[in-house]
Design a protein around this motif. Structure first.
Motif, short mmCIF file in Angstrom:
data_model
loop_
_atom_site.label_atom_id
_atom_site.label_comp_id
_atom_site.label_asym_id
_atom_site.label_seq_id
_atom_site.Cartn_x
_atom_site.Cartn_y
_atom_site.Cartn_z
N PRO A 22 9.82 -44.20 -69.86
CA PRO A 22 9.68 -42.85 -70.04
C PRO A 22 10.93 -41.99 -69.12
O PRO A 22 11.10 -41.16 -69.52
N LEU A 23 11.49 -42.77 -68.19
CA LEU A 23 12.61 -42.21 -67.31
C LEU A 23 13.69 -42.04 -68.41
O LEU A 23 14.56 -40.93 -68.10
N LEU A 24 13.70 -42.58 -69.42
CA LEU A 24 14.84 -42.45 -70.42
C LEU A 24 14.89 -41.26 -71.26
O LEU A 24 15.94 -41.06 -71.87
N GLN A 25 13.74 -40.83 -71.45
CA GLN A 25 13.49 -39.82 -72.41
C GLN A 25 14.65 -38.69 -72.34
O GLN A 25 15.12 -38.35 -73.47
N PRO A 26 14.95 -37.79 -71.47
CA PRO A 26 15.94 -36.84 -71.32
C PRO A 26 17.21 -37.44 -71.89
O PRO A 26 17.94 -36.71 -72.39
N LEU A 27 17.63 -38.75 -71.41
CA LEU A 27 18.91 -39.23 -71.79
C LEU A 27 18.92 -39.42 -73.37
O LEU A 27 19.86 -39.10 -74.03
N ALA A 59 10.96 -44.79 -78.45
CA ALA A 59 10.27 -45.45 -77.04
C ALA A 59 9.51 -46.61 -77.71
O ALA A 59 9.36 -47.81 -76.89
N LYS A 60 8.98 -46.67 -78.96
CA LYS A 60 8.18 -47.73 -79.40
C LYS A 60 9.11 -48.95 -79.42
O LYS A 60 8.48 -49.80 -79.24
N GLU A 64 8.76 -52.65 -77.81
CA GLU A 64 8.88 -53.92 -78.64
C GLU A 64 10.05 -54.84 -78.29
O GLU A 64 9.95 -56.25 -77.94
N TRP A 65 11.32 -54.26 -78.05
CA TRP A 65 12.46 -55.10 -77.75
C TRP A 65 12.16 -55.74 -76.42
O TRP A 65 12.76 -56.78 -76.08
#
Ligand SMILES: CC(C)(COP(=O)(O)OP(=O)(O)OC[C@H]1O[C@@H](n2cnc3c(N)ncnc32)[C@H](O)[C@@H]1OP(=O)(O)O)[C@@H](O)C(=O)NCCC(=O)NCCS
Length: 184
Positions: A22-27, A59-60, A64-65
């Motif tokens: 979730p931390l990656l969302q704004p990036l 995000a999904k 998975e990865w």
């Protein structure tokens, strides 16, 4: 989970945990806007997705990865805040060339606009290479939107070789007219 740390110019690079996606969302949303802005020629594929919708799909995929063996995310942080990241997972070897048995795919590399051009992308790539050496992976691939000239310059400077040219287009709604087809 912190398994690797380096610190240069107030930037630290560390491995992120699956729970930190979730931390990656704004990036990601910033990268999404960048992609949309540099590729007006792709609008004919469909309306541009909202940043939130784009992130939901991404995000999904990250979940998975990151469940796959030896996949990882690296975070670049400044004053404890993420300013860039890289996501890598592994794929099978190339059949025509004698690569290693597994090839790394750099699925995302991005740095927030205000932090670009200061070497953070280079630090992330060096940390990616370090992780790959540890697991015995000898090749890294990345796909770039064809009009992303700055990123292409960045990858070519790293010594990556142009590989496949990938095309994407709409399936015609009706059969093509004979005149649209190439003559044999
Ligand atoms: C590509 C990217 C990850 C490189 O990270 P960076 O921290 O800016 O890169 P570094 O400072 O280590 O290296 C500088 C090089 O990055 C490239 N670069 C890309 N965008 C840049 C920008 N806005 N400002 C400066 N350099 C940029 C250039 O090749 C630059 O070299 P130059 O001196 O010839 O212009 C980063 O610029 C970025 O996030 N770009 C937008 C997102 C993107 O396109 N990601 C790649 C998707 S495949």
């Amino acid at each position: 989970v912190i398994t690797d740390r380096s610190d240069r110019g107030g930037i630290s690079i560390r491995r992120g945990g699956r729970d930190e996606i979730p931390l990656l969302q704004p990036l990601w949303e910033s990268l999404h806007r960048h992609h949309v802005a540099i590729a007006p020629h792709l609008r004919q594929l469909g309306d541009v997705r909202s940043p939130a919708e784009s992130w939901a799909g991404r995000a999904k995929l990250y979940q998975e990865w990151l469940d796959e063996p030896d996949a990882f995310v690296l975070l670049a942080e400044h004053a404890g805040e993420p300013v860039g990241y890289a996501v890598v997972h592994l794929r099978a070897r190339e059949e025509s060339w004698g690569t290693g048995d597994r090839i790394a795919e750099l699925e995302t590399l991005t740095v927030l606009p205000a932090y670009r051009g200061r070497g953070i992308g280079g630090l992330l790539v060096d940390a990616v290479y370090e992780q790959l050496r540890r697991v015995g992976v000898a090749q890294l691939g990345v796909s770039v939107i064809s009009s992303n000239r700055d990123a292409i310059r960045f990858y070519e400077r790293l010594g990556l070789l142009p590989f496949v040219i990938s095309y994407l287009g709409n399936v015609p709604r009706v059969p093509r007219e004979p005149a649209d087809r190439e003559q044999p």
